[in-house]
Motif scaffolding. Structure first.
Motif, PDB file in Angstrom:
ATOM      1  N   ASP A   1       0.784  -1.074   0.090  1.00  0.00           N
ATOM      2  CA  ASP A   1       0.111   0.108  -0.043  1.00  0.00           C
ATOM      3  C   ASP A   1       0.951   1.064   0.061  1.00  0.00           C
ATOM      4  O   ASP A   1       1.931   1.315   0.426  1.00  0.00           O
ATOM      5  N   PHE A   2       0.364   2.195  -0.632  1.00  0.00           N
ATOM      6  CA  PHE A   2       1.053   3.488  -0.701  1.00  0.00           C
ATOM      7  C   PHE A   2       0.124   4.708  -1.059  1.00  0.00           C
ATOM      8  O   PHE A   2      -0.877   4.488  -1.276  1.00  0.00           O
TER       9      PHE A   2
ATOM     10  N   CYS B   1      -5.592  -1.947   0.265  1.00  0.00           N
ATOM     11  CA  CYS B   1      -6.566  -3.034   0.256  1.00  0.00           C
ATOM     12  C   CYS B   1      -6.784  -3.510  -1.211  1.00  0.00           C
ATOM     13  O   CYS B   1      -7.892  -3.966  -1.445  1.00  0.00           O
ATOM     14  N   GLY B   2      -6.068  -3.292  -2.109  1.00  0.00           N
ATOM     15  CA  GLY B   2      -6.166  -3.824  -3.588  1.00  0.00           C
ATOM     16  C   GLY B   2      -7.060  -2.892  -4.271  1.00  0.00           C
ATOM     17  O   GLY B   2      -7.502  -3.061  -5.342  1.00  0.00           O
ATOM     18  N   ARG B   3      -7.282  -1.612  -3.854  1.00  0.00           N
ATOM     19  CA  ARG B   3      -8.090  -0.396  -4.434  1.00  0.00           C
ATOM     20  C   ARG B   3      -7.159   0.835  -4.430  1.00  0.00           C
ATOM     21  O   ARG B   3      -6.729   1.235  -3.692  1.00  0.00           O
ATOM     22  N   LEU B   4      -7.149   1.216  -5.799  1.00  0.00           N
ATOM     23  CA  LEU B   4      -6.473   2.423  -6.095  1.00  0.00           C
ATOM     24  C   LEU B   4      -7.478   3.614  -6.026  1.00  0.00           C
ATOM     25  O   LEU B   4      -8.341   3.949  -6.976  1.00  0.00           O
ATOM     26  N   TYR B   5      -7.159   4.668  -5.197  1.00  0.00           N
ATOM     27  CA  TYR B   5      -7.957   5.843  -5.259  1.00  0.00           C
ATOM     28  C   TYR B   5      -7.205   6.990  -6.100  1.00  0.00           C
ATOM     29  O   TYR B   5      -6.018   7.066  -5.730  1.00  0.00           O
ATOM     30  N   ILE B   6      -7.883   7.674  -6.789  1.00  0.00           N
ATOM     31  CA  ILE B   6      -7.193   8.576  -7.614  1.00  0.00           C
ATOM     32  C   ILE B   6      -8.124   9.880  -7.488  1.00  0.00           C
ATOM     33  O   ILE B   6      -9.272   9.696  -7.944  1.00  0.00           O
TER      34      ILE B   6
END
Length: 138
Positions: free
Chosen positions: A16-17, A78-83
């Motif tokens: 995670d980053f 958690c496997g979801r990318l927030y942009i």
């Protein structure tokens, strides 16, 4: 004084980053941001295709239709990318009516097709943020 950001309790420190980016208001920066995200996701053995296209569209829209330099936040949790891409314009986001003859103006249609969720949030009198969430898999 700068304070450290604390990693959320549900974050995986191995993958995670969060990146908070403040690029200049130049169209040429879109490719550099896309490459940064692509390389980061590749390093984590995650598929970068949809996230990179979403990022490109949101940054391009902010630069072409927004005001001032954009702010970009990329967060993988958690496997979801927030942009999220924000700019200083309070003008509403306008999606042109569907038209197959159109040669431009399809960016938000692409975002809607690729993202699990997306939307627009006003930031008071400071502008707006257009955001998208996409699941990423290896």
């Amino acid at each position: 004084m700068l304070l450290p950001l604390l990693r959320p309790l549900d974050a995986d420190p191995a993958s995670d980053f969060r990146l908070d980016l403040f690029p200049p208001a130049l169209l040429g920066i879109v490719g550099a941001l896309r490459r940064l995200l692509r390389d980061t996701l590749h390093a984590l053995d995650l598929d970068p295709d949809a996230p990179c296209l979403i990022l490109s569209e949101l940054v391009t829209n902010a630069l072409v239709h927004g005001d001032g330099p954009p702010t970009v936040v990329l967060e993988l949790r958690c496997g979801r990318l927030y942009i999220a891409v924000s700019d200083a314009s309070v003008a509403p986001v306008v999606r042109p009516a569907p038209n197959d003859a159109r040669t431009s103006g399809r960016g938000l249609d692409l975002v809607g097709a690729l993202a699990d969720e997306w939307g627009v949030e006003l930031i008071g009198s400071y502008g707006k943020a257009v955001w998208a969430v996409v699941a990423v898999a290896g």
